[in-house]
Motif scaffolding. Structure first.
Motif, short mmCIF file in Angstrom:
data_model
loop_
_atom_site.label_atom_id
_atom_site.label_comp_id
_atom_site.label_asym_id
_atom_site.label_seq_id
_atom_site.Cartn_x
_atom_site.Cartn_y
_atom_site.Cartn_z
N GLN A 18 -40.85 47.33 47.52
CA GLN A 18 -39.46 47.48 47.94
C GLN A 18 -38.68 46.18 47.67
N ALA A 19 -39.31 45.05 47.97
CA ALA A 19 -38.64 43.76 47.76
C ALA A 19 -38.42 43.50 46.27
N ARG A 20 -39.38 43.89 45.46
CA ARG A 20 -39.22 43.70 44.01
C ARG A 20 -38.06 44.53 43.48
N VAL A 21 -37.99 45.79 43.91
CA VAL A 21 -36.91 46.66 43.46
C VAL A 21 -35.56 46.11 43.92
N ARG A 22 -35.51 45.69 45.19
CA ARG A 22 -34.25 45.12 45.69
C ARG A 22 -33.86 43.89 44.88
N GLY A 23 -34.85 43.05 44.58
CA GLY A 23 -34.58 41.86 43.77
C GLY A 23 -34.03 42.22 42.40
N ALA A 24 -34.64 43.22 41.76
CA ALA A 24 -34.16 43.64 40.44
C ALA A 24 -32.75 44.20 40.54
N PHE A 25 -32.47 44.94 41.60
CA PHE A 25 -31.15 45.55 41.77
C PHE A 25 -30.07 44.50 42.02
N ALA B 159 -39.25 55.99 45.34
CA ALA B 159 -38.80 55.96 46.73
C ALA B 159 -38.06 54.66 47.03
N SER B 160 -38.57 53.55 46.49
CA SER B 160 -37.90 52.26 46.69
C SER B 160 -36.53 52.25 46.05
N MET B 161 -36.45 52.78 44.83
CA MET B 161 -35.16 52.81 44.13
C MET B 161 -34.15 53.64 44.91
N ASP B 162 -34.62 54.71 45.48
CA ASP B 162 -33.71 55.56 46.25
C ASP B 162 -33.22 54.85 47.51
N SER B 163 -34.13 54.16 48.18
CA SER B 163 -33.73 53.51 49.44
C SER B 163 -32.86 52.28 49.19
N GLU B 164 -32.94 51.71 47.98
CA GLU B 164 -32.12 50.53 47.68
C GLU B 164 -30.89 50.89 46.85
N ARG B 165 -30.55 52.16 46.81
CA ARG B 165 -29.49 52.65 45.94
C ARG B 165 -28.13 52.00 46.23
N ARG B 166 -27.94 51.55 47.47
CA ARG B 166 -26.63 50.95 47.80
C ARG B 166 -26.34 49.73 46.92
N PHE B 167 -27.39 49.03 46.50
CA PHE B 167 -27.18 47.86 45.64
C PHE B 167 -26.63 48.27 44.27
#
Lengths: 63, 195
Positions: A18-25, B159-167
């Motif tokens: 989750q942290a990696r995806v957030r970082g990429a985003f 699932a991670s991409m979906d939950s971080e979609r706001r970014f």
């Protein structure tokens, strides 16, 4: 990617993933914005190209 | 494993290259349309039109999220992989998704790019805009393996991409703010060629 996504197949992701995806985003569009800002100083059209990358990124690969 | 990696690279390269081809055609088509219909010099009036469209898009993505986008309510065809196999299907998906407007749009930025490409009337710049859009879109496929901890992490990744979609929405809004600022500056200068 969205095409593959189905709630029935989703797993609970690890905190690390989750942290990696957030970082990429955050990092990918952030880098695009910084590069676009610098590029626009020489030619505003380059800023539009950088923004186009960000628009595509936020759409993601699937649909 | 090496064979799987080669197959993955071949698929992603095919997917990306196919999307580049149709994106370039789409963007060049928008530019040609503008060149055919509009006078050659894009003056302040046209910059202000794009600015207005970008401002509307910004409003839609920040506060008016309920406003529907004009779009084809269509997904690309997942069954192509069964019909055409694992080598051809990524190319077909790339060709389809590279057309940008042939499938669902999550955000409105693609329409801003289309209006910009038409009103500037440059096929080369139009192609560049939509190839850039496509490369940004395909980038998530390229970096997905870097994010995953194991090869079987795809459901967790989704699932991670979906939950971080706001970014993603915030990134889109930031891009629209840049477009509005740059166009506002160009509108004041009255030209695209201030650099």
């Amino acid at each position: 990617l969205e095409r593959l996504a189905s709630p029935s197949t989703w797993a609970v992701p690890s905190a690390r993933l989750q942290a990696r995806v957030r970082g990429a985003f955050i990092v990918v569009p952030g880098a695009g914005l910084v590069l676009g800002a610098f590029a626009s100083l020489s030619d505003p059209r380059l800023a539009f190209l950088a923004v186009a990358v960000i628009f595509g990124w936020s759409q993601l690969a699937g649909a | 494993v090496a064979g799987a990696r080669t197959k993955w690279i071949r698929s992603v390269v095919g997917y990306t290259a196919a999307g580049v081809a149709t994106s370039a055609l789409l963007g060049a088509g928008f530019g040609l349309l503008g060149a055919a219909l509009l006078p050659p010099d894009p003056g302040t009036g046209r910059i202000l039109i794009v600015l207005a469209v970008a401002a509307l898009a910004l409003a839609r993505e920040s506060i008016l999220r309920f406003v529907p986008l004009p779009q084809l309510a269509r997904q690309t065809e997942g069954l192509w992989v069964k019909r055409w196999g694992g080598t051809a299907a990524p190319i077909l998906w790339g060709l389809d998704l590279g057309l940008t407007f042939s499938t669902w749009l999550t955000f409105s930025g693609a329409w801003v790019l289309a209006v910009l490409a038409v009103l500037l009337g440059s096929p080369a710049f139009g192609a560049g805009l939509f190839v850039a859009y496509w490369l940004g879109r395909a980038l998530s496929v390229w970096i997905a393996p870097l994010l995953m901890e194991t090869a079987t992490d795809t459901p967790g990744l989704l699932a991670s991409m979906d939950s971080e979609r706001r970014f993603l929405r915030w990134a889109h809004v930031a891009g629209l703010v840049v477009v509005v600022l740059v166009l506002g500056s160009l509108g004041l200068n009255g030209s695209m060629d201030h650099g």
